[in-house]
Design an enzyme around this catalytic site. Structure first.
Site, PDB file in Angstrom:
ATOM      1  N   ASP A 170      -8.127  -8.773   7.303  1.00 53.44           N
ATOM      2  CA  ASP A 170      -7.015  -7.993   6.762  1.00 53.44           C
ATOM      3  C   ASP A 170      -5.736  -8.571   7.341  1.00 53.44           C
ATOM      4  O   ASP A 170      -5.771  -9.278   8.349  1.00 53.44           O
ATOM      5  CB  ASP A 170      -7.158  -6.498   7.137  1.00 53.44           C
ATOM      6  CG  ASP A 170      -6.373  -5.596   6.203  1.00 53.44           C
ATOM      7  OD1 ASP A 170      -6.977  -4.991   5.296  1.00 53.44           O
ATOM      8  OD2 ASP A 170      -5.132  -5.501   6.363  1.00 53.44           O
ATOM      9  N   ILE A 171      -4.618  -8.213   6.739  1.00 54.22           N
ATOM     10  CA  ILE A 171      -3.324  -8.678   7.256  1.00 54.22           C
ATOM     11  C   ILE A 171      -2.986  -7.954   8.570  1.00 54.22           C
ATOM     12  O   ILE A 171      -2.195  -8.434   9.365  1.00 54.22           O
ATOM     13  CB  ILE A 171      -2.222  -8.483   6.170  1.00 54.22           C
ATOM     14  CG1 ILE A 171      -0.988  -9.333   6.474  1.00 54.22           C
ATOM     15  CG2 ILE A 171      -1.879  -7.019   5.988  1.00 54.22           C
ATOM     16  CD1 ILE A 171      -0.068  -9.476   5.274  1.00 54.22           C
ATOM     17  N   GLY A 200      -8.972  -7.769   2.862  1.00 52.41           N
ATOM     18  CA  GLY A 200      -8.455  -6.410   2.700  1.00 52.41           C
ATOM     19  C   GLY A 200      -9.443  -5.397   3.248  1.00 52.41           C
ATOM     20  O   GLY A 200      -9.600  -4.288   2.711  1.00 52.41           O
ATOM     21  N   TYR A 240       0.408  -1.776 -11.748  1.00 54.63           N
ATOM     22  CA  TYR A 240      -0.943  -1.850 -11.168  1.00 54.63           C
ATOM     23  C   TYR A 240      -1.991  -2.002 -12.281  1.00 54.63           C
ATOM     24  O   TYR A 240      -2.855  -2.884 -12.239  1.00 54.63           O
ATOM     25  CB  TYR A 240      -1.189  -0.572 -10.362  1.00 54.63           C
ATOM     26  CG  TYR A 240      -2.563  -0.433  -9.774  1.00 54.63           C
ATOM     27  CD1 TYR A 240      -3.018  -1.285  -8.794  1.00 54.63           C
ATOM     28  CD2 TYR A 240      -3.399   0.607 -10.197  1.00 54.63           C
ATOM     29  CE1 TYR A 240      -4.293  -1.135  -8.246  1.00 54.63           C
ATOM     30  CE2 TYR A 240      -4.660   0.779  -9.646  1.00 54.63           C
ATOM     31  CZ  TYR A 240      -5.105  -0.099  -8.675  1.00 54.63           C
ATOM     32  OH  TYR A 240      -6.352   0.058  -8.137  1.00 54.63           O
ATOM     33  N   LYS A 265      -4.440  -5.125 -13.107  1.00 50.76           N
ATOM     34  CA  LYS A 265      -5.902  -4.978 -13.135  1.00 50.76           C
ATOM     35  C   LYS A 265      -6.472  -5.468 -14.469  1.00 50.76           C
ATOM     36  O   LYS A 265      -7.509  -6.124 -14.506  1.00 50.76           O
ATOM     37  CB  LYS A 265      -6.314  -3.521 -12.879  1.00 50.76           C
ATOM     38  CG  LYS A 265      -6.136  -3.083 -11.421  1.00 50.76           C
ATOM     39  CD  LYS A 265      -7.045  -3.860 -10.488  1.00 50.76           C
ATOM     40  CE  LYS A 265      -6.872  -3.530  -9.038  1.00 50.76           C
ATOM     41  NZ  LYS A 265      -7.556  -4.466  -8.136  1.00 50.76           N
ATOM     42  N   GLY A 272      -8.507  -1.503   4.273  1.00 45.85           N
ATOM     43  CA  GLY A 272      -8.107  -0.477   3.313  1.00 45.85           C
ATOM     44  C   GLY A 272      -9.170   0.590   3.111  1.00 45.85           C
ATOM     45  O   GLY A 272     -10.219   0.572   3.771  1.00 45.85           O
ATOM     46  N   GLN A 273      -8.891   1.492   2.177  1.00 42.54           N
ATOM     47  CA  GLN A 273      -9.778   2.643   1.984  1.00 42.54           C
ATOM     48  C   GLN A 273     -11.197   2.213   1.630  1.00 42.54           C
ATOM     49  O   GLN A 273     -12.164   2.741   2.186  1.00 42.54           O
ATOM     50  CB  GLN A 273      -9.221   3.555   0.878  1.00 42.54           C
ATOM     51  CG  GLN A 273      -9.984   4.867   0.758  1.00 42.54           C
ATOM     52  CD  GLN A 273      -9.698   5.609  -0.534  1.00 42.54           C
ATOM     53  OE1 GLN A 273      -9.089   5.073  -1.462  1.00 42.54           O
ATOM     54  NE2 GLN A 273     -10.139   6.853  -0.593  1.00 42.54           N
TER      55      GLN A 273
HETATM   56  N1  SER Z   1      -6.899   5.354  -6.976  1.00 49.33           N
HETATM   57  C1  SER Z   1      -6.080   4.388  -7.635  1.00 49.33           C
HETATM   58  C2  SER Z   1      -4.691   4.823  -7.712  1.00 49.33           C
HETATM   59  O1  SER Z   1      -4.472   6.016  -7.760  1.00 49.33           O
HETATM   60  C3  SER Z   1      -6.599   4.116  -9.014  1.00 49.33           C
HETATM   61  O2  SER Z   1      -7.316   2.925  -8.989  1.00 49.33           O
HETATM   62  O3  SER Z   1      -3.806   4.025  -7.783  1.00 49.33           O
END
Ligand code: SER
Length: 316
Positions: free
Chosen positions: A36-37, A10, A144, A148, A13-14
Site C-alpha cells: 500500500d502507499i 492497495g 468513479y 470502472k 483499504g477496506q
Molecule cells: N462502495 C462504493 C462506493 O460507494 C461502490 O463501489 O463508492
C-alpha cells in the site's frame, strides 16, 4: 501445479486488509505480499511480507513483481465514488493509470491472473434499477463509475487481444468491521453500526428510503477467491460479474439495529452523495455469476447486523 505468489496493491483499504488475511490463510503467509502507499494497517503489521508501493509507480511495481517472483496481482487501489467527485481528473488518473500499466505488466511478465474490482457504480440513472441485469444500459454519471466501466472494457480487451486472465466483480456496497471504508456512497451502512454502539444515534447522509445493494465483507472475500479459483472455462464473460446479496434502506438497517439496541435512533441529512445513490440500482440480478461459477451469498441483513454488532462491540 505451479506455485502461485500473490501481490496485493492497495492492501490497506477496506477490501485489501481482509483479502490479504484470507489469501494468506489459503496460499500461505509468505506467498502473499501486501502493499500500500501507507504504512501497514495494524492487522497486517509484522504479519507477513509487506511493501510500501504507490499503485501509480510502474517501475516500482515491476521491480517488486520481479523481485518477489509474483504470479498473480490483486489491484485494489482506487478513489471511490464520493471522493472521486471532489477531484474527477485525479480519480480518473489513479483508477485508470494503475490498471492500464498493470495490464501491460501482466502481458509482459506473463502473470497467470489479475484481479481488479468493479462496482455497481458502473450503472447510472438510465439503467433499470430493480434486479439490474448483467447486460443492460450502462451510462455511469460519476467519474468513479466511468473509470470502472472503462476498466472493465480494458480488462475484456486485454483478455481478447493478449489472452490475459483478468477477472472482476461488480461489488455492491461492502460492510465490514475489520477495516474501515473510505470515500464511498455506501459507507453510511458501516458508520451506522459504529455510531449505534458508541452514541446510540446516527445521522444518515442518505434519505430514509434510499435502497442500495449491499454485501457483508465475508461474502465478498469468499466470492472473490472463488472467482479467482474457478476453472478458466467457467469464465464465460470477461466483463465484471454482477454480484448480489441483499438490498436495504437506511430506515431498514436502523430497524435491524434496533432489534439489538432498542434505544438507537436515526435521523437524516442527505448531502451530495444522495444524488450518486439515486443513480445506482436498488437491487442486482447476479444469475450469471450464480450460473457460471456457482456464486452464493450467505449473509442477509439480520445475520450481518448480528455479526457486525458482536464484532465491533469486542473492540470497544
Ligand atoms: N462502495 C462504493 C462506493 O460507494 C461502490 O463501489 O463508492
Amino acid at each position: 501445479m505451479k506455485k502461485e505468489k500473490i501481490l496485493i496493491i492497495g492492501a490497506g483499504g477496506q477490501i485489501g486488509v481482509e483479502l490479504a488475511l484470507a489469501l494468506r490463510s489459503v496460499y500461505g503467509t509468505d506467498n502473499v505480499v501486501a502493499s500500500d502507499i501507507k504504512e501497514a494497517h495494524p492487522m497486517l503489521k509484522d504479519a507477513g511480507p509487506y511493501a510500501i508501493l504507490n499503485a501509480m509507480d510502474a517501475p516500482a511495481t515491476l521491480e517488486l513483481i520481479r523481485k518477489e517472483g509474483i504470479t498473480q496481482v490483486y489491484l485494489l487501489a482506487a478513489l471511490l465514488s464520493a471522493t472521486g467527485e471532489k477531484d474527477p481528473k485525479r480519480a480518473w488518473d489513479i483508477n485508470m493509470q494503475s490498471l492500464l500499466q498493470l495490464l501491460d505488466m501482466g502481458v509482459q511478465e506473463k502473470l497467470s491472473k489479475i484481479y481488479w474490482p468493479s462496482s455497481i457504480a458502473v450503472f447510472g440513472p438510465t439503467t433499470p434499477h430493480h434486479n439490474t441485469p448483467q447486460q443492460t444500459v450502462i451510462e455511469p454519471r460519476t467519474v468513479y463509475g466511468i473509470s470502472k466501466y472503462a476498466g472493465e472494457l480494458w480488462c475484456q480487451y486485454y483478455h481478447q487481444r493478449w489472452g490475459l486472465d483478468v477477472r472482476s466483480l461488480r461489488y455492491p456496497g461492502l460492510i465490514s468491521w475489520k477495516s474501515a471504508p473510505g470515500g464511498g456512497t455506501t459507507d453510511y451502512a458501516v458508520e451506522i453500526y459504529h455510531e449505534a454502539l458508541k452514541h446510540k444515534k446516527y445521522t444518515s447522509f442518505l434519505s430514509e428510503d434510499s435502497y442500495l445493494p449491499m454485501m457483508y465483507m465475508d461474502d465478498a472475500i469468499r466470492g472473490t477467491i472463488e472467482l479467482m479459483e474457478a476453472p478458466i472455462e467457467q469464465m464465460k464473460t470477461r466483463m465484471a460479474y454482477n454480484l448480489s446479496a441483499m438490498s436495504f434502506s437506511p430506515k431498514e438497517i436502523a430497524a435491524a439495529i434496533q432489534k439489538h439496541i432498542p434505544e438507537f435512533t436515526i435521523d437524516y441529512a442527505p448531502d451530495f452523495r444522495q444524488q450518486i445513490a439515486d443513480g445506482w440500482p436498488k437491487s442486482i440480478d447476479d444469475t450469471t455469476a450464480r450460473e457460471h461459477w456457482n456464486w452464493k451469498h450467505e449473509f442477509d441483513l439480520e445475520k450481518m447486523t448480528a455479526a457486525m454488532l458482536e464484532n465491533l462491540a469486542k473492540g470497544l
